[in-house]
Each structure stands twice: as structure tokens, then as C-alpha cells.
Design an enzyme around this catalytic site. Structure first.
Site, short mmCIF file in Angstrom:
data_model
loop_
_atom_site.label_atom_id
_atom_site.label_comp_id
_atom_site.label_asym_id
_atom_site.label_seq_id
_atom_site.Cartn_x
_atom_site.Cartn_y
_atom_site.Cartn_z
N ASP A 105 141.70 1.84 6.82
CA ASP A 105 140.61 1.21 7.57
C ASP A 105 139.34 2.07 7.60
O ASP A 105 138.37 1.73 8.28
CB ASP A 105 141.05 0.88 9.00
CG ASP A 105 141.45 2.13 9.77
OD1 ASP A 105 141.36 3.25 9.20
OD2 ASP A 105 141.85 2.00 10.94
N GLY A 106 139.36 3.20 6.89
CA GLY A 106 138.16 4.04 6.81
C GLY A 106 138.18 5.22 7.76
O GLY A 106 137.32 6.10 7.67
N GLU A 107 139.10 5.24 8.71
CA GLU A 107 139.14 6.36 9.66
C GLU A 107 139.50 7.66 8.95
O GLU A 107 140.29 7.67 8.01
CB GLU A 107 140.13 6.07 10.79
CG GLU A 107 139.61 4.99 11.73
CD GLU A 107 140.51 4.71 12.92
OE1 GLU A 107 140.07 3.96 13.80
OE2 GLU A 107 141.66 5.21 12.94
N ARG A 161 119.10 18.22 22.35
CA ARG A 161 117.77 17.96 22.92
C ARG A 161 117.82 16.89 24.01
O ARG A 161 116.88 16.74 24.77
CB ARG A 161 116.79 17.54 21.81
CG ARG A 161 116.36 18.72 20.95
CD ARG A 161 115.40 18.30 19.88
NE ARG A 161 116.01 17.45 18.88
CZ ARG A 161 115.37 16.77 17.94
NH1 ARG A 161 114.06 16.84 17.89
NH2 ARG A 161 116.00 16.03 17.07
N GLN A 162 118.93 16.13 24.08
CA GLN A 162 119.06 15.13 25.16
C GLN A 162 119.72 15.82 26.35
O GLN A 162 120.87 15.57 26.68
CB GLN A 162 119.89 13.95 24.68
CG GLN A 162 119.18 13.14 23.59
CD GLN A 162 119.94 11.88 23.24
OE1 GLN A 162 120.61 11.28 24.10
NE2 GLN A 162 119.88 11.48 21.98
N HIS A 180 117.74 24.01 21.83
CA HIS A 180 116.38 23.74 22.28
C HIS A 180 116.11 24.42 23.63
O HIS A 180 115.04 24.99 23.85
CB HIS A 180 116.16 22.23 22.35
CG HIS A 180 114.76 21.89 22.72
ND1 HIS A 180 113.67 22.31 21.99
CD2 HIS A 180 114.26 21.19 23.76
CE1 HIS A 180 112.56 21.88 22.56
NE2 HIS A 180 112.90 21.20 23.63
N LYS A 184 99.16 20.82 24.89
CA LYS A 184 99.54 19.41 25.03
C LYS A 184 98.97 18.89 26.33
O LYS A 184 99.03 19.57 27.36
CB LYS A 184 101.07 19.27 25.04
CG LYS A 184 101.67 19.25 23.65
CD LYS A 184 103.16 18.96 23.71
CE LYS A 184 103.76 18.94 22.32
NZ LYS A 184 105.22 18.98 22.36
N ARG A 218 98.67 15.39 28.99
CA ARG A 218 99.18 14.05 29.29
C ARG A 218 98.07 13.22 29.93
O ARG A 218 97.43 13.66 30.90
CB ARG A 218 100.37 14.17 30.25
CG ARG A 218 101.10 12.85 30.49
CD ARG A 218 102.33 13.06 31.36
NE ARG A 218 103.36 13.82 30.68
CZ ARG A 218 104.28 13.31 29.86
NH1 ARG A 218 104.29 12.01 29.64
NH2 ARG A 218 105.18 14.07 29.28
N ASP A 245 108.84 26.55 14.90
CA ASP A 245 109.46 25.71 15.91
C ASP A 245 110.98 25.88 15.82
O ASP A 245 111.49 26.35 14.81
CB ASP A 245 109.07 24.24 15.69
CG ASP A 245 109.08 23.44 16.99
OD1 ASP A 245 109.57 23.96 18.01
OD2 ASP A 245 108.59 22.29 16.98
#
Ligand code: R5P
Length: 280
Positions: free
Chosen positions: A33-35, A87-88, A120, A181, A183, A208
Site C-alpha cells: 500500500d506504499g507504507e 519555525r512554528q 530558529h 523591519k 509594521r 541568515d
């Protein structure tokens, strides 16, 4: 033994070359099944998994490697040279996940400790339930830079100035500045402004932690102050270079891009293997 993730095979080999442990052969197959299915060899005191999580499949592969390693080794160390989703690291609206935390928790269940390279934000280490260490590869980014006369090292924002200063210090010469930067109070939109330093006629190095779409770096290069720079170099720890990022950078006037092998790309001219090995 060293267990290489599919996306970190060259780096895992380089790490293995600096340690007494062998680079193991991992068998990889798929179910109908692709797993994904894998198998690691038996018999090691320690298993060191070296696997950047650059895709959903790579995340799953780390969990599978850990689970398999636990059955054959007494100690499992997980090295995430590039930690995907790092980064989240905060939720902006209720109902959103802190994806870095979710990933860190999952990884913690299968390992005794974690190493990662220049996340990050270092705060992400606190999401792990096991000891987690960030390795700094920034000084190594100075290595591929050619001889530059009076270089200007620029950070895309103030938050990256420490990183840029470490690269400049390793290079041994040059001025450090950062783009500004702002805002917009009404629309909330963020716009970039030039750094104070004049780039006219000078070699510029934009540094960076990651170049992903290349949007931040391209925009920065478009905001250089003064006449044309002598040359524009981009140095980053994690050269994700997604989609047409490389073209975007070239069109913005970037002459050369340098990155490390936390993400294995054509521009990964710097290896983080010795920096990782020092912690293993
Ligand atoms: C942001 O704070 C990061 O340091 C990078 O500047 C950013 O994530 C790079 O992403 P992109 O290349 O997509 O602009």
C-alpha cells in the site's frame, strides 16, 4: 552505529568518518500500500540517528529508525541537523498547534537525547522531554567566503545580528549591520528598510539561519543602501532553497550562495560533521 536518514546520507557518512562507530546499512522497502518499512542491523551499544526532517516522510522515518534502534541498541541519540517545523514555535490564534512542540514531543519518545543545529530559536529545545542541545554552525559559514575587501555582513533583521556577528568574527574582518523591519499600524503588514551601512562598491554578505523560499533574502538585497555593491554573497546554515528560490536569489543580484549540509543541496559546501561529532 550511525543510522542515516534518507535526507542526510552524506552528512551521516561524514559523522561516521569522525567517530569509531560504523555507518550501518539500513534496509528500506515498502508495503504494497506504499507504507515504508525499514530494518536496522543488530548489536550496538549506541545508535546515533542522523536525519534532517525536511519532509513529512523524513519525520516518519525518524520515528521508525528510533523504534527499530531501541530494539538493538542500549542508547539512542537522535541528531536532527535540520529540525523541520521548528519555525512554528508559537500559536498565533487559538486552535492552532505549536507544531515544533508536537514534533519535539514525538521525537522525545524514542531517544535518550537530541542534537540539532541552529534552530530558529533556542527556546524550541525546551519542547523536548529529553536533554536537547543546539550546535552552532555559524562560525563555519566563514570558511567558503573568498577574500573580500572591506566586507559588509548584513542580517535580514535585528534578531539575526548575533548569528551574523559570529560569522563575521570567524571571518576575521568586516562591518555588521541589519535591515530594519517596520509594521504598518493600520494594515499590520511588515516591510523592510535599508540598513544604515552603505553597501555601495563593497562586497556584501547576507547571513541568515535558513533560506527557504528566498523571499526574505531577495527582498533584503533589493534594499541595499547606496550604489551597486561589488558583489553579493548569501550564507545560511540551512539551505532549504524550496521551489524557485535559487532563481529568485539570482534575479535579485546574488552572486553566490553558501550553506551547510544540514540540508544536502548543491550549495552545501560546509559540513557540520565535526561540530556534531564534538557533541557525540
Ligand atoms: C525568519 O525569521 C528566518 O530567519 C528566515 O529569514 C526566513 O524563515 C527565511 O524564509 P524565506 O527564505 O522563505 O523568506
Amino acid at each position: 552505529m550511525i543510522l542515516a536518514g534518507s535526507a542526510s546520507q552524506s552528512l551521516a557518512a561524514a559523522v561516521a568518518a569522525t567517530l569509531p562507530e560504523e555507518l550501518a546499512a539500513v534496509e528500506r522497502t515498502r508495503f504494497a500500500d506504499g507504507e515504508f518499512k525499514l530494518r536496522v542491523p543488530a548489536g550496538a551499544d549506541r545508535a546515533v540517528i542522523v536525519a534532517s526532517t525536511t519532509s513529512p516522510a523524513a519525520h516518519l522515518e525518524v520515528l521508525q529508525l528510533q523504534d527499530a534502534a531501541r530494539t538493538v541498541a542500549d542508547e539512542v541519540v537522535t541528531v536532527l541537523p535540520y529540525m523541520g517545523y521548528a519555525r512554528q514555535d508559537r500559536a498565533f490564534r487559538s486552535g492552532e498547534p505549536v507544531s515544533a512542540r508536537a514534533v519535539a514531543r514525538a521525537v522525545s519518545t524514542g531517544t535518550d537525547r537530541v542534537l540539532t543545529v541552529n534552530p530558529h530559536e533556542d527556546d524550541v529545545l525546551e519542547f523536548f522531554d529529553v536533554p536537547a542541545t543546539a550546535v552552532d554552525a555559524a562560525p563555519r559559514l566563514a570558511e567558503p567566503l573568498p577574500d573580500l575587501a572591506d566586507p559588509l555582513f548584513l542580517a535580514p533583521d535585528e534578531g539575526a545580528v548575533d548569528l551574523v556577528s559570529r560569522v563575521r568574527d570567524a571571518y576575521g574582518a568586516g562591518e555588521v549591520d541589519h535591515f530594519r523591519k517596520e509594521r504598518d499600524r493600520e494594515t499590520g503588514e511588515v516591510s523592510m528598510r535599508a540598513a544604515d551601512a552603505d553597501a555601495g562598491g563593497r562586497p556584501v554578505v547576507v547571513v541568515d539561519d535558513i533560506v527557504a523560499t528566498g523571499g526574505t533574502t531577495s527582498e533584503a538585497v533589493g534594499h541595499l543602501r547606496g550604489d551597486d555593491p561589488a558583489s553579493v554573497h548569501v550564507a545560511c546554515v540551512h539551505p532549504m532553497l524550496a521551489g524557485d528560490a535559487r532563481t529568485r536569489l539570482a534575479r535579485a543580484g546574488v552572486d553566490a550562495v553558501y550553506g551547510t549540509d544540514t540540508i544536502e543541496r548543491e550549495v552545501s559546501t560546509v559540513t557540520v560533521a565535526p561540530a556534531l561529532a564534538a557533541h557525540l
